[in-house]
Enzyme design. Structure first.
Site, PDB file in Angstrom:
ATOM      1  N   ASN A  22      31.012  14.880  54.528  1.00 40.86           N
ATOM      2  CA  ASN A  22      31.573  14.984  53.174  1.00 40.86           C
ATOM      3  C   ASN A  22      32.373  16.282  53.118  1.00 40.86           C
ATOM      4  OD1 ASN A  22      30.100  17.237  51.836  1.00 40.86           O
ATOM      5  ND2 ASN A  22      28.292  15.975  52.209  1.00 40.86           N
ATOM      6  N   ASN A  76      18.408  10.234  48.896  1.00 40.40           N
ATOM      7  CA  ASN A  76      19.152   9.180  49.574  1.00 40.40           C
ATOM      8  C   ASN A  76      18.271   8.191  50.337  1.00 40.40           C
ATOM      9  OD1 ASN A  76      21.456  11.762  50.090  1.00 40.40           O
ATOM     10  ND2 ASN A  76      21.861  10.006  48.804  1.00 40.40           N
ATOM     11  N   ARG A  95      23.390   9.902  59.718  1.00 40.13           N
ATOM     12  CA  ARG A  95      22.193   9.853  58.879  1.00 40.13           C
ATOM     13  C   ARG A  95      21.343   8.602  59.118  1.00 40.13           C
ATOM     14  NH1 ARG A  95      22.335  12.130  52.890  1.00 40.13           N
ATOM     15  NH2 ARG A  95      20.138  12.187  53.467  1.00 40.13           N
ATOM     16  N   ARG A 149      30.052   5.755  49.620  1.00 38.38           N
ATOM     17  CA  ARG A 149      28.887   5.592  50.502  1.00 38.38           C
ATOM     18  C   ARG A 149      28.166   4.259  50.320  1.00 38.38           C
ATOM     19  NH1 ARG A 149      26.663  10.405  52.633  1.00 38.38           N
ATOM     20  NH2 ARG A 149      28.366  11.874  52.935  1.00 38.38           N
ATOM     21  N   HIS A 178      28.580  10.815  45.917  1.00 43.63           N
ATOM     22  CA  HIS A 178      27.367  10.147  45.420  1.00 43.63           C
ATOM     23  C   HIS A 178      27.368  10.304  43.903  1.00 43.63           C
ATOM     24  CE1 HIS A 178      24.959  10.822  49.390  1.00 43.63           C
ATOM     25  NE2 HIS A 178      25.212   9.539  49.278  1.00 43.63           N
ATOM     26  N   ASP A 180      25.068  11.031  41.972  1.00 43.32           N
ATOM     27  CA  ASP A 180      24.278  12.169  41.471  1.00 43.32           C
ATOM     28  C   ASP A 180      25.039  13.495  41.522  1.00 43.32           C
ATOM     29  OD1 ASP A 180      24.202  12.867  44.166  1.00 43.32           O
ATOM     30  OD2 ASP A 180      22.033  12.632  44.378  1.00 43.32           O
ATOM     31  N   CYS A 274      19.389  15.864  44.643  1.00 41.68           N
ATOM     32  CA  CYS A 274      19.300  15.103  45.901  1.00 41.68           C
ATOM     33  C   CYS A 274      18.317  15.710  46.886  1.00 41.68           C
ATOM     34  CB  CYS A 274      20.667  14.852  46.521  1.00 41.68           C
ATOM     35  SG  CYS A 274      21.716  16.249  46.693  1.00 41.68           S
TER      36      CYS A 274
HETATM   37  N1  ARG Z   1      25.084  16.204  53.814  1.00 44.29           N
HETATM   38  C1  ARG Z   1      24.539  15.131  53.036  1.00 44.29           C
HETATM   39  C2  ARG Z   1      25.437  13.911  53.119  1.00 44.29           C
HETATM   40  O1  ARG Z   1      26.619  14.056  53.140  1.00 44.29           O
HETATM   41  C3  ARG Z   1      24.347  15.564  51.616  1.00 44.29           C
HETATM   42  C4  ARG Z   1      23.695  14.512  50.778  1.00 44.29           C
HETATM   43  C5  ARG Z   1      23.484  14.931  49.366  1.00 44.29           C
HETATM   44  N2  ARG Z   1      22.899  13.868  48.664  1.00 44.29           N
HETATM   45  C6  ARG Z   1      23.232  13.440  47.441  1.00 44.29           C
HETATM   46  N3  ARG Z   1      22.563  12.454  46.948  1.00 44.29           N
HETATM   47  N4  ARG Z   1      24.219  13.979  46.778  1.00 44.29           N
HETATM   48  O2  ARG Z   1      24.986  12.791  53.179  1.00 44.29           O
END
Ligand code: ARG
Length: 292
Positions: A22, A76, A95, A149, A178, A180, A274
């Site tokens: 991201n 997540n 991930r 995503r 995301h 959130d 998160c």
């Molecule tokens: N580095 C993680 C990603 O890009 C951060 C995730 C943060 N999660 C969230 N629900 N905003 O997946």
């Protein structure tokens, strides 16, 4: 019976920023001083846990796993409501290794009676859990983010799994990847959101369901400080360090702001919401999961 709000967090001992999936992620910055960042991350995670506990919550801590730095973002991992768990499927290979770890964690939680049932998404759909699917207790439905995503098609599965409506909100910007990061329903019925993160159709859906007096628009500075990514327990809002503007807005609405320095996690594109996953959320206000 423990009636405290229950949150899942992950031990940050293996957290790092080693890849970029991201636009916030800064592996080069991290590499400039990994030890200092790791130490800061541990302190930040401990401070968040302390804030949750002080707000009346309880925290379950998942063990860290090597090679899975983003395991520190359990929002997540799954969508959870009424003891039902719908496991996430991650878009990025970086991930995807978290999936079996979270599945095993939920199986443990089920054995301990902290969740009831675990379901999976059909093949071919992606969905990144509570990060893209947020329960609105005031309105009795989920808000479902999709685009960067999570698949649009996953929202229907969520609706069927939980027997609740999911209002689809298409995300327009890869910075707010995301839901959130740009949308947070509050206990008093307000919604804190950052309008530029949404497509016109998504904005229209928000505005059709949330009356003007209950819409709190987060500025670019407030959203960029990751303050929309907040945990709400009663009238308490726990978030990353906030610009004064937001402090004032929320105080005027009667919320107590608890700010935590989460900078090392913001370097990965995440903050308070998160870094947690609420496990005991029920669709019926006042219901207690373990009593079912
Ligand atoms: N580095 C993680 C990603 O890009 C951060 C995730 C943060 N999660 C969230 N629900 N905003 O997946």
């Amino acid at each position: 019976m423990d009636r405290r709000p229950l949150f899942l967090m992950t031990d940050p001992s293996r957290f790092e920023v080693s890849y970029q999936i991201n636009p916030w992620m800064k592996p080069d910055a991290w590499r400039s001083d990994p030890q200092a960042f790791r130490a800061q991350a541990k302190a930040a995670s401990a401070a968040l846990k302390a804030a949750l506990t002080a707000a009346g919550g309880a925290v379950e801590t998942l063990e860290a796993a090597p090679g899975l730095p983003d395991l520190v973002f359990p929002a997540n991992a799954a969508v959870v409501l009424d003891g039902q768990v719908l496991l996430a499927r991650f878009l990025y290979p970086e991930r995807q290794g978290e999936e079996p770890v979270f599945r095993a964690a939920f199986e443990q939680l089920r054995r301990r009676g902290l969740v009831r049932e675990i379901a999976e998404l059909p093949e071919g759909l992606f969905h990144e859990g509570a990060g893209d699917c947020i329960w609105d207790a005031t309105r009795g439905h989920f808000w479902g983010g999709y685009g960067p995503r999570s698949s649009y098609g996953a929202l229907d599965v969520i609706s069927q799994t939980f027997g609740r409506d999911v209002v689809p909100l298409e995300l327009a910007s890869d910075r707010f990847y995301h839901l959130d990061t740009c949308f947070c329903p509050l206990s008093g019925g307000e919604v804190l959101y950052h309008p530029p993160a949404f497509t016109p159709a998504a904005l229209a859906r928000i505005r059709a369901r949330v009356s003007p007096s209950r819409r709190i628009e987060a500025s670019a500075a407030e959203a960029t400080a990751f303050c929309v990514n907040a945990v709400n327990v009663g009238r308490t809002l726990i978030m990353a360090r906030a610009p004064a503007s937001l402090r004032e807005t929320l105080a005027a609405r009667g919320y107590d702001l608890v700010e935590v320095d989460l900078d090392p996690f913001i370097l990965s594109g995440g903050a308070a919401y998160c870094m947690t996953l609420r496990l005991d959320r029920t669709s019926v206000a006042g219901a207690v999961l373990a009593a079912e």
